[in-house]
Design a protein around this motif. Structure first.
Motif, PDB file in Angstrom:
ATOM      1  N   ALA A  72      -8.157   1.188  14.827  1.00 40.08           N
ATOM      2  CA  ALA A  72      -7.893   0.591  13.521  1.00 40.08           C
ATOM      3  C   ALA A  72      -8.902   1.088  12.484  1.00 40.08           C
ATOM      4  N   SER A  98      -2.069   2.512  15.011  1.00 35.88           N
ATOM      5  CA  SER A  98      -2.544   1.766  13.850  1.00 35.88           C
ATOM      6  C   SER A  98      -1.968   2.375  12.578  1.00 35.88           C
ATOM      7  N   ASN A 113      -1.720  -3.102  14.053  1.00 37.32           N
ATOM      8  CA  ASN A 113      -2.030  -2.524  15.366  1.00 37.32           C
ATOM      9  C   ASN A 113      -0.884  -2.810  16.324  1.00 37.32           C
TER      10      ASN A 113
END
Length: 462
Positions: A72, A98, A113
């Motif tokens: 992320a 992500s 995510n």
């Protein structure tokens, strides 16, 4: 509508039986804003409230800062989609995707995510990579697009999913009247729907939008009105691509054909039963695996006689009979069953739910007979090699070529050399004093590397 609702519930349960993807929506500080049930289950949170407001690195690893190599973080820094494989402390491997979420000013609002558990696939690939190249898993992306429209009908935000659905890049249609992209024949009903939304009514709507290629494209949007001090500000909604479904269904019968086509494309046998164990639906692979004709199954489906139930029929085919399997198998837990003909199936079940109640059960059967036979053959092969190796009257040893560490020795080695197996295996040949000096071993290794074998090569041992 009841028939369509039932089919939708069946489809949802069947797709859940094939596995799930854990999805979390994080803010720029990596706090969880939203998560689906799969994510709640993955992190043992108990409920969505158990995740919301917590940092993802605290949830995943109990850390005070983002995890090293966080997918992320990479996506937010680059401002683009990012993917990676992550091995977690519990030994499981996840394929992590992500995708940053942007506002109309192209500022990052957060990141979505998607975590897919690929542990089993990864283990299989590692085991088979020594002998052959494995097929790679293809991960499907989610097609939904999130959008916002203001009180004047101007599109103020739409997520990148719109490009997959309609072919438009978000920045090319933001700040434009949304209705201008709607197919002319559907503009009136959308305008009426917008008025209903302003009045607080919320429900889904199906209509056509002209895509980037100029063709009408079916979408379904579910929108909710936004208010401030009772003043209507606009709507926020989710757009789903239903173009293929609309082109195939037409009516409930065609909708069922689509569902059956989806079921019949799987390699697993699937059936669904109601709460009383009566057969609801099945796929062709189920017929093949259980050697039941479509006519037999339709008869069971229509019969009210417990003696002709599908559960009883399947139990009779299992070695020893196992009617309790279909009563006690925990939801989502895999179990192997052996049929009277020797076939081995892996079975898993999930509840078929509707309106908050359990309406039945979905059963997934996977034929693992070949895999079990291969495993048994490998064990037999290893046992045969072990017996031949140990029974050889010649001094035999398995040694690492690089450092001379013993892997295995046979009985003849022990008899001739005088070394016990436990004193040799795992140690270096130079450590136990087998060679008169290191040069003698190096000459032997050099000969083997050059000729690929040791044939009548003179060796002197102590």
């Amino acid at each position: 509508m009841d028939e369509l609702d039932r089919l939708e519930r069946e489809k949802e349960a069947i797709l859940n039986a094939c596995g799930s993807v854990a999805i979390e929506y994080l803010d720029p500080e990596f706090k969880v804003l939203w998560a689906n049930q799969a994510a709640v289950d993955l992190y043992n949170a108990g409920s969505l409230e158990g995740l919301q407001g917590r940092h993802c690195h605290q949830v995943v690893r109990d850390l005070g800062e983002p995890c090293p190599g966080c997918n992320a973080v990479a996506a937010l820094r680059a401002g683009t989609y990012h993917q990676s494989e992550v091995r977690r402390s519990d030994g499981r491997t996840f394929f992590v995707q992500s995708q940053p979420v942007f506002d109309r000013s192209s500022r990052i609002m957060g990141v979505v995510n998607a975590d897919t558990d690929i542990t089993d696939r990864t283990k299989s690939e590692k085991a088979l990579r020594r002998s052959e190249e494995k097929y790679r898993m293809l991960v499907e992306t989610i097609n939904e697009a999130i959008f916002e429209v203001d009180a004047e009908g101007i599109l103020t935000y739409i997520s990148p999913g719109v490009e997959r659905i309609l072919g438009y890049r978000p920045e090319t249609i933001i700040e434009q009247p949304f209705i201008e992209y709607v197919y002319a024949e559907d503009q009136q009903k959308l305008a009426e729907r917008f008025v209903e939304l302003a009045g607080g009514d919320t429900r889904a709507l199906e209509y056509r939008i002209v895509n980037a290629s100029g063709r009408p494209h079916w979408v379904e949007t579910f929108s909710r009105p936004r208010f401030a001090d009772d003043r209507f500000l606009g709507v926020v909604g989710v757009m789903t691509d239903i173009d293929q479904r609309k082109r195939l269904e037409g009516d409930a019968g065609r909708h069922k054909q689509l569902l059956e086509a989806t079921l019949n494309s799987t390699a697993d046998g699937i059936m669904a039963t109601d709460r009383e164990g009566r057969l609801l639906t099945w796929n062709h692979r189920f017929e093949e695996m259980w050697r039941l004709s479509a006519g037999q199954l339709r008869h069971m489906q229509a019969s009210e006689d417990p003696a002709t139930s599908i559960i009883g029929k399947l139990a009779d085919a299992i070695a020893g009979g196992a009617p309790e399997l279909f009563e006690r198998l925990p939801e989502g837990v895999k179990q192997e069953i052996i049929l009277r003909d020797g076939s081995v199936f892996e079975v898993v079940s999930l509840a078929l739910s509707g309106e908050g109640l359990t309406a039945g059960q979905v059963w997934n059967f996977r034929d693992v007979t070949s895999a079990k036979q291969n495993e048994a053959a490998l064990v037999r092969s290893e046992e045969k090699f072990s017996k031949l190796f140990d029974a050889s009257p010649m001094w035999s040893e398995l040694v690492s070529l690089e450092d001379g560490r013993f892997i295995e020795v046979n009985q003849a080695f022990q008899t001739i050399s005088g070394f016990e197996r436990d004193a040799v295996v795992g140690r270096l040949s130079t450590d136990i004093g087998l060679w008169p000096d290191v040069d003698a071993r190096d000459q032997s290794v050099a000969h083997f590397k050059k000729h690929g074998r040791m044939d009548a090569f003179p060796c002197q041992f102590r």
